[in-house]
Design an enzyme around this catalytic site. Structure first.
Site, PDB file in Angstrom:
ATOM      1  N   ARG A   1       0.891  -1.166   0.000  1.00 14.60           N
ATOM      2  CA  ARG A   1       0.000   0.000   0.000  1.00 14.60           C
ATOM      3  C   ARG A   1       0.928   1.215   0.000  1.00 14.60           C
ATOM      4  O   ARG A   1       1.813   1.300   0.840  1.00 14.60           O
ATOM      5  CB  ARG A   1      -0.915  -0.019   1.214  1.00 14.60           C
ATOM      6  CG  ARG A   1      -1.622  -1.375   1.359  1.00 14.60           C
ATOM      7  CD  ARG A   1      -3.022  -1.264   1.873  1.00 14.60           C
ATOM      8  NE  ARG A   1      -3.542  -2.597   2.207  1.00 14.60           N
ATOM      9  CZ  ARG A   1      -4.566  -3.185   1.584  1.00 14.60           C
ATOM     10  NH1 ARG A   1      -5.185  -2.580   0.599  1.00 14.60           N
ATOM     11  NH2 ARG A   1      -4.995  -4.371   1.962  1.00 14.60           N
TER      12      ARG A   1
ATOM     13  N   ASP B   1     -12.607 -10.251  -2.218  1.00 18.99           N
ATOM     14  CA  ASP B   1     -13.915  -9.769  -1.739  1.00 18.99           C
ATOM     15  C   ASP B   1     -15.042  -9.794  -2.786  1.00 18.99           C
ATOM     16  O   ASP B   1     -16.211  -9.699  -2.432  1.00 18.99           O
ATOM     17  CB  ASP B   1     -13.792  -8.328  -1.219  1.00 18.99           C
ATOM     18  CG  ASP B   1     -12.899  -8.244   0.004  1.00 18.99           C
ATOM     19  OD1 ASP B   1     -12.622  -9.295   0.607  1.00 18.99           O
ATOM     20  OD2 ASP B   1     -12.468  -7.125   0.358  1.00 18.99           O
TER      21      ASP B   1
ATOM     22  N   ASP C   1     -15.938  -7.471  -4.706  1.00 18.23           N
ATOM     23  CA  ASP C   1     -16.723  -6.240  -4.535  1.00 18.23           C
ATOM     24  C   ASP C   1     -16.473  -5.227  -5.645  1.00 18.23           C
ATOM     25  O   ASP C   1     -16.595  -4.029  -5.433  1.00 18.23           O
ATOM     26  CB  ASP C   1     -16.412  -5.617  -3.163  1.00 18.23           C
ATOM     27  CG  ASP C   1     -14.922  -5.295  -2.999  1.00 18.23           C
ATOM     28  OD1 ASP C   1     -14.123  -5.739  -3.849  1.00 18.23           O
ATOM     29  OD2 ASP C   1     -14.565  -4.603  -2.028  1.00 18.23           O
TER      30      ASP C   1
ATOM     31  N   ARG D   1     -14.945  -7.006   4.119  1.00 20.69           N
ATOM     32  CA  ARG D   1     -15.072  -5.562   4.404  1.00 20.69           C
ATOM     33  C   ARG D   1     -16.527  -5.115   4.333  1.00 20.69           C
ATOM     34  O   ARG D   1     -17.321  -5.496   5.171  1.00 20.69           O
ATOM     35  CB  ARG D   1     -14.196  -4.762   3.445  1.00 20.69           C
ATOM     36  CG  ARG D   1     -12.854  -4.453   4.047  1.00 20.69           C
ATOM     37  CD  ARG D   1     -12.089  -3.457   3.240  1.00 20.69           C
ATOM     38  NE  ARG D   1     -12.135  -3.716   1.815  1.00 20.69           N
ATOM     39  CZ  ARG D   1     -11.260  -3.271   0.947  1.00 20.69           C
ATOM     40  NH1 ARG D   1     -10.273  -2.523   1.356  1.00 20.69           N
ATOM     41  NH2 ARG D   1     -11.362  -3.543  -0.328  1.00 20.69           N
TER      42      ARG D   1
END
Ligand code: ATP
Length: 328
Positions: A76, A132, A134, A176
């Site tokens: 990140r 995820d 998503d 999440r």
């Protein structure tokens, strides 16, 4: 984008997901096939800013299709969120003679990619890699199928012990703000209740459902909870709350955590990653930029990065109904 592209850079960013290596392999092999060079960037946008590049040949990616994680590492990068950071990254790419960039990651990765296009008019294509599921614009993200299989395997094991001791298990899974993992693994593992952020089931409904189960003679129960569940309690607080109200329950809490990200990718994820890797290179060669490659109804589909970031994948209402019916 007037010059023919001779060199493509590739990075993995955000949370790692099983199948990222299969996507890396596909991008590298597609570059070899189309006789262009491929440069691997280590540690996501962080490596782009530091110029941590390595030319990858078809042989560099031998024997990685079956490996979890990412050989390019992921990171990140706070610096990439600044204009100065992105300017450094741009200079490094130009200096290395790179004409386009493939980014494998999630929402954040695509947001960074979109800014890069807007600021430097530099071609970028995204590949959805996150467990995820998503991301709008694809039925499946790379890593999701493997994560589902991992979770179901673990819940099956927990069910053995739950049944032997008449226990109520709260099992927290990743996701999440998205309940795709919880809903699908909850159905697949025969959970009594599934708590997802998209459907506000509330504590009353949970208690009602547990009481009903007990009245019907269920002696053990599995409740699958998404980490981002909006019930207002962590999974541990939820366990304590139920224990306090219903002391008869023998309650255990299990947080599956990072094991869900690891492991050898499923065949589905390997095929998906291979298709999307090839599609990403072909997009750039066709002078298409600012898109994410995805699969909808088993067809490769391109979606604007802006849409992929802004819109949400809807939870499947039919699956909610199936979960309700099969858990009576
Ligand atoms: P996952 O869904 O697995 O978390 P992700 O791609 O959403 O994956 P993030 O950590 O959100 O993971 O983003 C990855 C990287 O993308 C960040 O570390 C940062 O470098 C870059 N990024 C995220 N948001 C922005 C932004 N607003 N502007 C520029 N770069 C960004």
């Amino acid at each position: 984008m007037n010059e023919p592209i001779k060199k493509i850079a590739l990075l993995t960013s955000g949370g790692d997901a099983p199948g990222m290596n299969a996507a890396i392999r596909a991008v590298v092999r597609a570059c070899t096939y189309y006789r262009i060079e491929c440069v691997g960037v280590y540690r996501g946008y962080e490596g782009l800013i530091e110029g941590d590049f390595e030319v990858l040949s078809g042989r560099h990616v031998s024997n990685i299709i079956n490996k979890g994680g990412t050989i390019l590492k992921s990171a990140r990068s706070m610096e990439f969120k600044t204009v100065e950071g992105r300017a450094k990254a741009y200079e490094n790419l130009i200096e290395a003679g790179v004409g386009a960039l493939v980014v494998i990651g999630g929402d954040g990765t695509f947001t960074g990619g979109l800014k890069f296009i807007q600021e430097f008019n530099f071609p970028v294509v995204g590949i959805p890699g996150t467990i995820d599921n998503d991301i709008y614009g694809t039925d499946f993200t790379i890593g999701y199928d493997t994560a589902l299989n991992t979770v179901v395997e673990v819940i099956d094991k927990i069910r053995d012990t739950a049944g032997s001791h008449n226990r109520l298990f709260f099992i927290e899974v990743m996701g999440r703000d998205a309940g795709f993992i919880a809903l699908n693994t909850g159905i697949g593992s025969g959970a009594e209740e599934i708590l997802i952020p998209e459907k506000d089931i509330g504590l009353d409904k949970l208690e009602e459902s547990l009481a009903k189960g007990r009245d019907k003679g269920k002696t053990s129960s599995i409740v699958v909870v998404t980490e981002g569940e909006k019930i207002g309690k962590s999974v541990f607080e939820l366990g304590d709350y139920i224990k306090e109200k219903y002391p008869a329950y023998d309650i255990r809490v299990s947080v599956l955590g990072h094991m869900q990200r690891g492991g050898s990718p499923s065949c589905f994820d390997r095929v998906l990653a291979s298709r999307l890797g090839v599609a990403a290179v072909e997009c750039l060669l066709d002078r298409v930029s600012g898109v994410m490659v995805g699969v909808i109804n088993n067809e490769v589909i391109l979606t604007g990065l802006n849409k992929a970031i802004k819109l949400n994948n809807e939870i499947d209402k039919e699956l909610l109904r199936v979960a309700e019916i099969t858990s009576v």
